[in-house]
Design a protein around this motif. Structure first.
Motif, PDB file in Angstrom:
ATOM      1  N   PRO A   1       0.821  -1.210   0.000  1.00  0.00           N
ATOM      2  CA  PRO A   1       0.000   0.000   0.000  1.00  0.00           C
ATOM      3  C   PRO A   1       0.857   1.264   0.000  1.00  0.00           C
ATOM      4  O   PRO A   1       1.916   1.300   0.630  1.00  0.00           O
ATOM      5  N   VAL A   2       0.401   2.274  -0.734  1.00  0.00           N
ATOM      6  CA  VAL A   2       1.175   3.509  -0.851  1.00  0.00           C
ATOM      7  C   VAL A   2       0.410   4.695  -0.272  1.00  0.00           C
ATOM      8  O   VAL A   2       0.908   5.402   0.593  1.00  0.00           O
ATOM      9  N   ALA A   3      -0.809   4.910  -0.749  1.00  0.00           N
ATOM     10  CA  ALA A   3      -1.519   6.134  -0.376  1.00  0.00           C
ATOM     11  C   ALA A   3      -3.007   5.954  -0.575  1.00  0.00           C
ATOM     12  O   ALA A   3      -3.454   4.962  -1.167  1.00  0.00           O
ATOM     13  N   ILE A   4      -3.769   6.904  -0.053  1.00  0.00           N
ATOM     14  CA  ILE A   4      -5.224   6.909  -0.228  1.00  0.00           C
ATOM     15  C   ILE A   4      -5.606   8.212  -0.916  1.00  0.00           C
ATOM     16  O   ILE A   4      -5.139   9.288  -0.526  1.00  0.00           O
ATOM     17  N   ILE A   5      -6.423   8.099  -1.959  1.00  0.00           N
ATOM     18  CA  ILE A   5      -6.862   9.298  -2.688  1.00  0.00           C
ATOM     19  C   ILE A   5      -7.632  10.201  -1.731  1.00  0.00           C
ATOM     20  O   ILE A   5      -8.561   9.755  -1.063  1.00  0.00           O
ATOM     21  N   ASP A   6      -7.210  11.483  -1.629  1.00  0.00           N
ATOM     22  CA  ASP A   6      -7.964  12.346  -0.719  1.00  0.00           C
ATOM     23  C   ASP A   6      -8.572  13.565  -1.394  1.00  0.00           C
ATOM     24  O   ASP A   6      -9.342  14.284  -0.770  1.00  0.00           O
ATOM     25  N   SER A   7      -8.231  13.829  -2.635  1.00  0.00           N
ATOM     26  CA  SER A   7      -8.970  14.907  -3.312  1.00  0.00           C
ATOM     27  C   SER A   7      -8.923  14.710  -4.819  1.00  0.00           C
ATOM     28  O   SER A   7      -7.901  14.308  -5.382  1.00  0.00           O
ATOM     29  N   ILE A   8     -10.054  14.949  -5.451  1.00  0.00           N
ATOM     30  CA  ILE A   8     -10.141  14.891  -6.907  1.00  0.00           C
ATOM     31  C   ILE A   8     -10.836  16.166  -7.345  1.00  0.00           C
ATOM     32  O   ILE A   8     -11.946  16.454  -6.892  1.00  0.00           O
ATOM     33  N   SER A   9     -10.198  16.977  -8.153  1.00  0.00           N
ATOM     34  CA  SER A   9     -10.915  18.142  -8.655  1.00  0.00           C
ATOM     35  C   SER A   9     -10.946  18.078 -10.184  1.00  0.00           C
ATOM     36  O   SER A   9      -9.908  17.971 -10.829  1.00  0.00           O
ATOM     37  N   LEU A  10     -12.147  18.085 -10.703  1.00  0.00           N
ATOM     38  CA  LEU A  10     -12.335  17.961 -12.144  1.00  0.00           C
ATOM     39  C   LEU A  10     -12.478  19.347 -12.745  1.00  0.00           C
ATOM     40  O   LEU A  10     -13.211  20.185 -12.230  1.00  0.00           O
ATOM     41  N   ASN A  11     -11.748  19.579 -13.809  1.00  0.00           N
ATOM     42  CA  ASN A  11     -11.863  20.847 -14.500  1.00  0.00           C
ATOM     43  C   ASN A  11     -12.112  20.546 -15.970  1.00  0.00           C
ATOM     44  O   ASN A  11     -11.236  20.016 -16.646  1.00  0.00           O
ATOM     45  N   PRO A  12     -13.320  20.831 -16.462  1.00  0.00           N
ATOM     46  CA  PRO A  12     -13.679  20.430 -17.827  1.00  0.00           C
ATOM     47  C   PRO A  12     -12.773  21.037 -18.891  1.00  0.00           C
ATOM     48  O   PRO A  12     -12.648  20.482 -19.987  1.00  0.00           O
ATOM     49  N   THR A  13     -12.139  22.168 -18.569  1.00  0.00           N
ATOM     50  CA  THR A  13     -11.285  22.773 -19.592  1.00  0.00           C
ATOM     51  C   THR A  13      -9.922  22.097 -19.665  1.00  0.00           C
ATOM     52  O   THR A  13      -9.179  22.302 -20.609  1.00  0.00           O
ATOM     53  N   GLN A  14      -9.593  21.308 -18.625  1.00  0.00           N
ATOM     54  CA  GLN A  14      -8.307  20.621 -18.628  1.00  0.00           C
ATOM     55  C   GLN A  14      -8.493  19.185 -19.100  1.00  0.00           C
ATOM     56  O   GLN A  14      -9.559  18.599 -18.954  1.00  0.00           O
ATOM     57  N   GLN A  15      -7.408  18.649 -19.640  1.00  0.00           N
ATOM     58  CA  GLN A  15      -7.491  17.280 -20.143  1.00  0.00           C
ATOM     59  C   GLN A  15      -7.479  16.263 -19.004  1.00  0.00           C
ATOM     60  O   GLN A  15      -8.124  15.227 -19.088  1.00  0.00           O
ATOM     61  N   PHE A  16      -6.732  16.589 -17.946  1.00  0.00           N
ATOM     62  CA  PHE A  16      -6.588  15.636 -16.847  1.00  0.00           C
ATOM     63  C   PHE A  16      -7.176  16.187 -15.557  1.00  0.00           C
ATOM     64  O   PHE A  16      -7.184  17.396 -15.339  1.00  0.00           O
ATOM     65  N   ALA A  17      -7.603  15.296 -14.692  1.00  0.00           N
ATOM     66  CA  ALA A  17      -8.120  15.703 -13.387  1.00  0.00           C
ATOM     67  C   ALA A  17      -6.942  15.990 -12.455  1.00  0.00           C
ATOM     68  O   ALA A  17      -5.839  15.472 -12.638  1.00  0.00           O
ATOM     69  N   ASP A  18      -7.217  16.822 -11.462  1.00  0.00           N
ATOM     70  CA  ASP A  18      -6.193  17.171 -10.492  1.00  0.00           C
ATOM     71  C   ASP A  18      -6.391  16.288  -9.256  1.00  0.00           C
ATOM     72  O   ASP A  18      -7.278  16.527  -8.457  1.00  0.00           O
ATOM     73  N   VAL A  19      -5.569  15.244  -9.128  1.00  0.00           N
ATOM     74  CA  VAL A  19      -5.796  14.257  -8.072  1.00  0.00           C
ATOM     75  C   VAL A  19      -4.616  14.266  -7.099  1.00  0.00           C
ATOM     76  O   VAL A  19      -3.464  14.278  -7.516  1.00  0.00           O
ATOM     77  N   THR A  20      -4.921  14.275  -5.796  1.00  0.00           N
ATOM     78  CA  THR A  20      -3.846  14.100  -4.827  1.00  0.00           C
ATOM     79  C   THR A  20      -4.192  12.944  -3.896  1.00  0.00           C
ATOM     80  O   THR A  20      -5.360  12.582  -3.733  1.00  0.00           O
ATOM     81  N   ALA A  21      -3.157  12.357  -3.298  1.00  0.00           N
ATOM     82  CA  ALA A  21      -3.349  11.226  -2.391  1.00  0.00           C
ATOM     83  C   ALA A  21      -2.527  11.448  -1.137  1.00  0.00           C
ATOM     84  O   ALA A  21      -1.514  12.138  -1.163  1.00  0.00           O
ATOM     85  N   LYS A  22      -3.008  10.861  -0.048  1.00  0.00           N
ATOM     86  CA  LYS A  22      -2.298  11.018   1.233  1.00  0.00           C
ATOM     87  C   LYS A  22      -1.482   9.757   1.494  1.00  0.00           C
ATOM     88  O   LYS A  22      -2.038   8.659   1.521  1.00  0.00           O
ATOM     89  N   PRO A  23      -0.150   9.882   1.660  1.00  0.00           N
ATOM     90  CA  PRO A  23       0.665   8.690   1.900  1.00  0.00           C
ATOM     91  C   PRO A  23       0.240   7.976   3.188  1.00  0.00           C
ATOM     92  O   PRO A  23      -0.081   8.616   4.179  1.00  0.00           O
ATOM     93  N   LEU A  24       0.259   6.650   3.149  1.00  0.00           N
ATOM     94  CA  LEU A  24      -0.126   5.885   4.345  1.00  0.00           C
ATOM     95  C   LEU A  24       1.002   5.841   5.363  1.00  0.00           C
ATOM     96  O   LEU A  24       0.772   5.899   6.559  1.00  0.00           O
TER      97      LEU A  24
END
Lengths: 277, 165
Positions: free
Chosen positions: A239-262
């Motif tokens: 195990p590495v991390a748990i996803i803690d935020s996802i912010s979707l921006n329709p104008t961007q190609q990729f989502a902005d995702v961060t994870a919290k290290p375990l």
């Protein structure tokens, strides 16, 4: 009047310019050879051995503190701790019973699939002896080196998750790069559905950035990221991390995702070295 | 006092000071003070190069730089190169620096730390290590503030042949 005042009246330091030019060239040579290849690792090793006693000296108060702590704790505390550990161990044993059968089953299935059946890795406990050696990087030094069989690229975990990998081994110690270093990325997958991603350090101990996730990817807050083993360096399934935020921006190609290290990257003292070959 | 004993005593104190420097570099600091960690080794080397340049000049700067490189885990030669350059300047002008008033000397030291940090920044940039601007600014501020204290403290420890004001 002092004896050697005459000597001090002469302003010249012998061969200053020549010395400067020679040492300047030497340090440039060192810089290039250290950056490009590993020619000077012998020099680095020998200096590291010279510094090792100082490192142990700096580490001493901490060790002494924990020694005092274990020696002075009261009988009652010890009994309580013993009881708690006993309960803990019972639970772990229970979980292990199931694990043993699952492991057997896994090996059997892997044999059917003709896959390699390496599940168990041998491990070694190491202690962090020096942190914040460089303010620009997330590096720590551990007390296991080439002498103990540590090697470059070896993976470190703590009881909760992956911590990092060995960047450089010296004879008695090794330098470890944490997964939160800005220069570090490791291949992971989402445990729920096997979606592959990268976990990149961004200089904070409490978050990793997950780049290149399409806006429509099946990813949720709370998803567990485990190592996928695809880079060839990290064994899979830790195990590495748990996803803690996802912010979707329709104008961007990729989502902005961060994870919290375990793993507690800035608190761990004892770490586990995993021997993957 | 015979010069030989004096020199030996100065050398012993200098080596102890270098040892303490390395310890100060390796000691973990709280997160808040992390970026304000001064360049202990540079301050010590500047002091030595101004006051006893015969015994401690470029070779010493280079060696201490290498020690710092290995203990900080930076590129081998980075701190060695930076402190070599600074100590070259200081040794070249040590007689002028000796008679500077204290405040003026502090200003010069501040300037020298700026050059030092700039060289570190440069080498980091070339080798692709990115870092925040604050982490270069912190040592400059703390180093300048600490210089008068360190200089006074070390001035008490070493024995100079010429009497100082």
């Amino acid at each position: 009047m002092v004896v050697d005042s005459d000597k001090h009246r002469r302003p010249r330091i012998p061969a200053l310019n020549i010395k400067f030019i020679l040492l300047f060239c030497l340090s440039f040579f060192l810089l290039f050879s250290d950056q490009k290849n590993n020619y000077v690792s012998l020099l680095r090793n020998s200096v590291a051995i010279a510094i090792h006693p100082i490192q142990s000296l700096v580490d001493f108060p901490q060790r002494f503190g924990s020694w005092i702590n274990t020696n002075i704790s009261s009988r009652e505390e010890l009994i309580q701790e013993n009881k708690r550990l006993y309960d803990d161990q019972l639970q772990k044993k229970l979980a292990l019973q199931r694990l043993a059968s699952l492991e057997q089953e896994n090996i059997r299935l892997r044999k059917i699939l003709n896959a390699s059946s390496t599940i168990k890795n041998s491990v070694q406990i190491a202690r962090i002896i020096s942190t914040d050696i460089n303010p620009f990087r997330h590096l720590v030094v551990i007390n296991k080196g080439e002498q103990d069989g540590a090697y470059n690229g070896q993976v470190l975990v703590d009881s909760n998750g992956v911590i990092g990998q060995i960047l450089q081994t010296n004879f008695l110690s090794a330098k470890v790069i944490l997964i939160s270093d800005t220069d570090h990325a490791l291949p992971v997958e989402i445990n729920r559905n096997g979606f592959r991603a990268l976990a990149q350090g961004n200089g904070s101990f409490h978050s990793l950035s997950i780049p290149f996730i399409p806006n429509n990817a099946d990813i949720e807050i709370g998803d567990l990221l485990v190592t996928s083993g695809l880079g060839g360096k990290f064994p899979n399934g830790y195990p590495v991390a748990i996803i803690d935020s996802i912010s979707l921006n329709p104008t961007q190609q990729f989502a902005d995702v961060t994870a919290k290290p375990l793993a507690s990257l800035n608190q761990a003292r004892e770490v586990i070295l995993i021997n993957s070959n | 006092m015979p010069s030989e004993i004096k020199n030996n005593q100065n050398k012993v104190i200098a080596f102890l000071a270098i040892l303490i420097c390395i310890i100060l570099i390796l000691i973990p600091t709280p997160d808040l003070l992390k970026i304000y960690k001064p360049d202990w080794s540079l301050l010590l080397l500047i002091f030595l190069a101004i006051n006893i340049p015969k015994e401690f000049n470029l070779g010493m700067a280079f060696l201490v730089g290498l020690l710092v490189d290995v203990s900080k885990g930076s590129l081998l030669g980075q701190h060695a190169l930076a402190s070599l350059l600074i100590i070259f300047l200081v040794t070249k002008f040590h007689l002028q620096l000796r008679i500077f008033p204290f405040l003026q000397l502090t200003a010069v030291v501040c300037f020298l730390i700026i050059i030092y940090q700039f060289i570190l920044f440069w080498i980091n940039g070339v080798s692709g290590i990115s870092s925040s601007f604050a982490s270069y600014l912190g040592p400059i501020i703390s180093g300048t503030i600490l210089w008068p204290i360190i200089a006074k403290l070390l001035g008490q420890l070493f024995i100079f042949s010429t009497t100082k004001k």
